[in-house]
Enzyme design. Structure first.
Site, short mmCIF file in Angstrom:
data_model
loop_
_atom_site.label_atom_id
_atom_site.label_comp_id
_atom_site.label_asym_id
_atom_site.label_seq_id
_atom_site.Cartn_x
_atom_site.Cartn_y
_atom_site.Cartn_z
CD GLU A 174 -2.86 -1.36 2.29
OE1 GLU A 174 -2.91 -0.44 3.12
OE2 GLU A 174 -3.54 -2.41 2.40
CG ASN A 215 -0.49 -6.97 -1.59
OD1 ASN A 215 -1.06 -7.61 -2.47
ND2 ASN A 215 -0.97 -6.87 -0.36
CG HIS A 251 -9.62 -5.87 0.54
ND1 HIS A 251 -9.90 -7.05 1.18
CD2 HIS A 251 -8.31 -5.60 0.78
CE1 HIS A 251 -8.82 -7.49 1.81
NE2 HIS A 251 -7.84 -6.63 1.57
CD GLU A 280 -4.31 -8.06 1.57
OE1 GLU A 280 -5.20 -7.39 2.13
OE2 GLU A 280 -3.10 -7.74 1.60
CG ASP A 282 -12.47 -9.16 1.52
OD1 ASP A 282 -12.52 -8.14 0.81
OD2 ASP A 282 -11.83 -9.21 2.59
#
Length: 366
Positions: A174, A215, A251, A280, A282
């Site tokens: 990030e 990432n 996300h 990651e 979801d």
């Protein structure tokens, strides 16, 4: 990183035993018929998500946080269904170096041990991030040279400890703002943007074989933030800085729409000569969940999975926890949740079926 074919631990044990019996039968001149257990396995045990992903040379994994391992029902399913795992918190800086020069690998080692016991591989997460840094680091006053030394020491110690135990590292996490500018974290403000190349080089020196990733979130489709990473990775490659992959966190939220150009975005990074992965994943919704929302969520999971399978260098998918039982979403996004392929009772949701269907279709395409 391509993962060799592997079944869950209990299945591997039974398979090995069956092979030994078959070999004995051949030596005795007998016909080596399949065992009753092997026949039962073949007829009744559906392939796991990871086994389906392996058919296309990918992996399918789930993150885990250490307290979740005490939930034996949850941990058992994690070990059976998934081929990789990512520690949610225990490899981050505040956990691994809580005091300057004093390292604690207890939590990360617990995840490593769990993964080994279940025939899983591990993604390392993360060597540097603007969050979850120890107070001694964020509250200190450092010169550029001092902070470079601290960062080098941290990366070197952590990567060497896990050398041969993880197959990839999220080296820098990030590091961009939504508009594509650099996030002004402690490293950027003190060292400058060169800290990213430094971190990658130090990680490579500590483990020449591990895959090194950048990432971030909100980089799934085409846009300013993913454009910035594209330009950065292109420059890193031109400068011969070791960079092996780009992690798209994934996300997502139904209320904001599915990002446009996911496949095209994956492909352009792959064309730079790096692997890509959903790291990651979801897909949350505004609660309460209902059949329409669950159907839309399933459609999105299927589309994301298919996009990965359509890009040769998309090496795998990791969901950020696999069940709503232990999801981070409700604690961060008020009124939202139901983001994962399994519900609170560890039962399949439509999303699970959509992922399976996409993996099966992808394997058939080759």
């Amino acid at each position: 990183m391509r993962k060799t074919a592997r079944s869950p631990r209990s299945t591997r044990t039974r398979t090995a035993a069956g092979a030994a019996l078959a070999a004995t039968a051949l030596l005795l001149g007998l016909a080596a018929a399949p065992s009753a257990q092997a026949e039962a396995d073949g007829k009744h045990r559906a392939a796991t998500l990871d086994e389906l992903a392996q058919r296309s040379g990918r992996y399918f994994g789930s993150a885990v946080d250490n307290p979740e391992l005490a939930d034996t029902e949850y941990a058992d399913l994690l070990g059976r269904e998934f081929g990789t795992t990512t520690p949610g918190n225990t490899m981050k800086w505040e956990a691994t170096e809580p005091q300057r020069g004093v390292f604690d690998f207890t939590g990360g080692d617990e995840v490593i041990d769990f993964a080994r016991a279940n025939g899983m591989k591990v993604r390392g997460h993360t060597l540097l991030w603007h969050n979850q840094l120890p107070g001694w680091l964020t509250e200190g006053t450092w010169t550029k040279d001092e902070l470079r030394s601290i960062l080098k020491n941290h990366i070197t110690h952590v990567v060497k400890h896990y050398r041969g135990k993880v197959f990839a590292w999220d080296v820098a996490n990030e590091i961009m703002n939504e508009d594509g500018t650099y996030r002004e974290n402690i490293f950027y403000k003190t060292i400058g943007p060169g800290y990213i190349a430094d971190a990658l080089r130090w990680a490579r020196a500590a483990d020449p074989k591990v895959k090194l990733y950048l990432n971030d979130y909100n980089v799934d489709g085409l846009g300013a933030k993913s454009d910035a990473y594209y330009a950065l990775i292109k420059q890193l490659k031109a400068d011969r800085v070791p960079i092996d992959g780009f992690g798209l966190q994934g996300h997502l939220a139904l209320q904001y729409g599915l990002p446009a150009g996911i496949k095209e975005n994956l492909q352009r990074f792959a064309d730079l000569g790096v692997d890509v992965a959903f790291t990651e994943l979801d897909i949350r919704m505004q609660l309460p969940a209902d059949p329409a929302k669950l159907a839309e969520q399933a459609d999105w999971y299927g589309k994301v999975t298919s996009a990965c399978l359509e890009v040769k260098r998309c090496v795998g998918i990791t969901v950020w926890g696999y069940s709503d039982r232990h999801s981070w979403i409700p604690g961060v996004f008020e009124g939202e949740g139901a983001a994962l392929p399994f519900d609170e009772n560890l039962q399949h949701k439509p999303a699970y079926d959509a992922i399976r269907a996409a993996l099966i279709a992808g394997a058939k395409k080759g």
